[in-house]
Design an enzyme around this catalytic site. Structure first.
Site, short mmCIF file in Angstrom:
data_model
loop_
_atom_site.label_atom_id
_atom_site.label_comp_id
_atom_site.label_asym_id
_atom_site.label_seq_id
_atom_site.Cartn_x
_atom_site.Cartn_y
_atom_site.Cartn_z
N HIS A 18 0.84 -1.20 0.00
CA HIS A 18 0.00 0.00 0.00
C HIS A 18 0.88 1.26 0.00
O HIS A 18 0.59 2.23 -0.70
CB HIS A 18 -0.89 0.05 1.25
CG HIS A 18 -1.94 -1.01 1.34
ND1 HIS A 18 -1.98 -1.92 2.37
CD2 HIS A 18 -3.00 -1.30 0.54
CE1 HIS A 18 -3.03 -2.72 2.20
NE2 HIS A 18 -3.65 -2.37 1.10
N LYS A 42 -16.42 -6.30 5.70
CA LYS A 42 -15.35 -7.19 6.18
C LYS A 42 -15.25 -7.15 7.70
O LYS A 42 -15.49 -6.10 8.30
CB LYS A 42 -14.00 -6.70 5.65
CG LYS A 42 -13.70 -7.08 4.23
CD LYS A 42 -12.28 -6.62 3.89
CE LYS A 42 -11.86 -7.04 2.52
NZ LYS A 42 -10.51 -6.55 2.18
N ARG A 91 -2.68 -5.21 -8.54
CA ARG A 91 -1.53 -6.08 -8.32
C ARG A 91 -1.42 -7.14 -9.40
O ARG A 91 -0.34 -7.49 -9.83
CB ARG A 91 -1.66 -6.77 -6.95
CG ARG A 91 -1.53 -5.82 -5.79
CD ARG A 91 -2.03 -6.45 -4.52
NE ARG A 91 -3.45 -6.78 -4.66
CZ ARG A 91 -4.15 -7.51 -3.82
NH1 ARG A 91 -3.56 -8.00 -2.77
NH2 ARG A 91 -5.43 -7.74 -4.02
N SER A 129 -3.18 -7.90 3.08
CA SER A 129 -3.23 -7.74 4.54
C SER A 129 -3.51 -9.07 5.21
O SER A 129 -2.93 -9.39 6.25
CB SER A 129 -4.31 -6.71 4.90
OG SER A 129 -4.01 -5.50 4.27
N1 COA Z 1 -0.39 -3.95 -1.40
C1 COA Z 1 -0.77 -4.91 -0.56
N2 COA Z 1 -2.05 -5.34 -0.46
C2 COA Z 1 -2.94 -4.78 -1.27
C3 COA Z 1 -2.60 -3.77 -2.18
C4 COA Z 1 -1.25 -3.37 -2.25
N3 COA Z 1 -0.83 -2.44 -3.09
N4 COA Z 1 -3.71 -3.41 -2.85
C5 COA Z 1 -4.71 -4.15 -2.35
N5 COA Z 1 -4.24 -4.97 -1.41
C6 COA Z 1 -4.99 -5.98 -0.65
C7 COA Z 1 -5.45 -5.50 0.67
O1 COA Z 1 -4.47 -5.73 1.64
C8 COA Z 1 -6.69 -6.31 0.89
O2 COA Z 1 -6.32 -7.55 1.40
P1 COA Z 1 -7.29 -8.37 2.38
O3 COA Z 1 -8.52 -8.69 1.60
O4 COA Z 1 -6.46 -9.53 2.70
O5 COA Z 1 -7.57 -7.48 3.56
C9 COA Z 1 -7.25 -6.52 -0.53
O6 COA Z 1 -6.16 -6.30 -1.37
C10 COA Z 1 -8.33 -5.55 -0.92
O7 COA Z 1 -8.07 -4.36 -0.22
P2 COA Z 1 -8.52 -2.90 -0.53
O8 COA Z 1 -7.90 -2.42 -1.76
O9 COA Z 1 -8.25 -2.12 0.69
O10 COA Z 1 -10.00 -3.04 -0.81
P3 COA Z 1 -11.08 -3.34 0.23
O11 COA Z 1 -11.93 -4.36 -0.44
O12 COA Z 1 -10.56 -3.68 1.54
O13 COA Z 1 -11.76 -1.91 0.32
C11 COA Z 1 -13.27 -0.15 -0.38
C12 COA Z 1 -12.51 -1.44 -0.73
C13 COA Z 1 -13.34 0.11 1.10
C14 COA Z 1 -12.53 0.97 -1.04
C15 COA Z 1 -14.66 -0.36 -0.97
O14 COA Z 1 -15.26 -1.50 -0.44
C16 COA Z 1 -15.57 0.84 -0.71
O15 COA Z 1 -15.47 1.82 -1.40
N6 COA Z 1 -16.47 0.73 0.27
C17 COA Z 1 -17.39 1.82 0.64
C18 COA Z 1 -18.80 1.51 0.17
C19 COA Z 1 -18.95 1.82 -1.29
O16 COA Z 1 -18.89 2.94 -1.73
N7 COA Z 1 -19.18 0.75 -2.04
C20 COA Z 1 -19.37 0.86 -3.45
C21 COA Z 1 -18.08 0.97 -4.17
S1 COA Z 1 -18.42 1.11 -5.87
#
Ligand code: COA
Length: 163
Positions: A18, A42, A91, A129
């Site tokens: 990240h 989550k 990724r 993560s």
């Molecule tokens: N390095 C390491 N890990 C990475 C990464 C990077 N560069 N990019 C993504 N990841 C991993 C994260 O660690 C995470 O791993 P995990 O599932 O083991 O925890 C996974 O990829 C996805 O993480 P992230 O990119 O943080 O996405 P998320 O699904 O956790 O969060 C939100 C996404 C919160 C942005 C999205 O759900 C959201 O916008 N929610 C609000 C409600 C909303 O508006 N919904 C409609 C969206 S259209």
């Protein structure tokens, strides 16, 4: 008009993958908010306060970058911040389906928003993560993938020695 960008995620916890994206994004905009989601479906290991504290410490020193949190729809939050750039990391090809769905939905909610996908350094392609939490819990050393504060907080959370 300053170019304001938001990089949202769960950051449960923030990893060096990240952080790599934060550094790349900070070079593309005038101000970057790293937005910690407070309403994900989550189950989180860390509270939003803990996740924000880890992000705040990890991004210290990266220019014009600050931590933020949001509740509810990401598109509405980004609009309220007057940001026009949404940063997401890609990724691997497996990320694309979900990311494209999110990007199209966010564009519908906020048509002036551009989602910009950045590729992290190859060292972080298979990092997540969940995987760092799993291996830390089992005693592996993952320092090269995590900011020092995250290593400390994970060890404390899992009640491991060497806090
Ligand atoms: N390095 C390491 N890990 C990475 C990464 C990077 N560069 N990019 C993504 N990841 C991993 C994260 O660690 C995470 O791993 P995990 O599932 O083991 O925890 C996974 O990829 C996805 O993480 P992230 O990119 O943080 O996405 P998320 O699904 O956790 O969060 C939100 C996404 C919160 C942005 C999205 O759900 C959201 O916008 N929610 C609000 C409600 C909303 O508006 N919904 C409609 C969206 S259209």
């Amino acid at each position: 008009m300053p170019r304001i960008a938001v990089y949202p995620g769960s950051f449960d916890p923030i990893t060096n993958g990240h952080l790599d994206i934060v550094r790349r994004a900070s070079r593309l905009c005038d101000h970057l908010y790293v937005a910690v989601a407070d309403n994900s479906v989550k189950h989180h290991t860390f509270s939003v306060g803990e996740r924000m504290a880890m992000v705040r410490a990890a991004i210290r020193g990266i220019p014009h970058c600050e931590v933020d949190t949001f509740h509810g729809l990401l598109g509405e939050h980004v609009k309220s911040m007057k940001a026009t750039i949404l940063i997401r990391g890609l990724r691997a090809v497996s990320d694309m389906d979900y990311e494209f769905q999110m990007a199209s939905m966010n564009r519908r909610i906020y048509p002036d928003l551009e989602t910009v996908f950045l590729m992290p350094d190859e060292r972080y392609t298979y990092l997540s993560s969940s995987i760092v939490k799993d291996v830390t819990r089992m005693g592996a050393h993952v320092e090269e993938y995590l900011p020092p504060i995250v290593v400390r907080m994970l060890r404390r959370k899992f009640k491991l020695r060497k806090v």
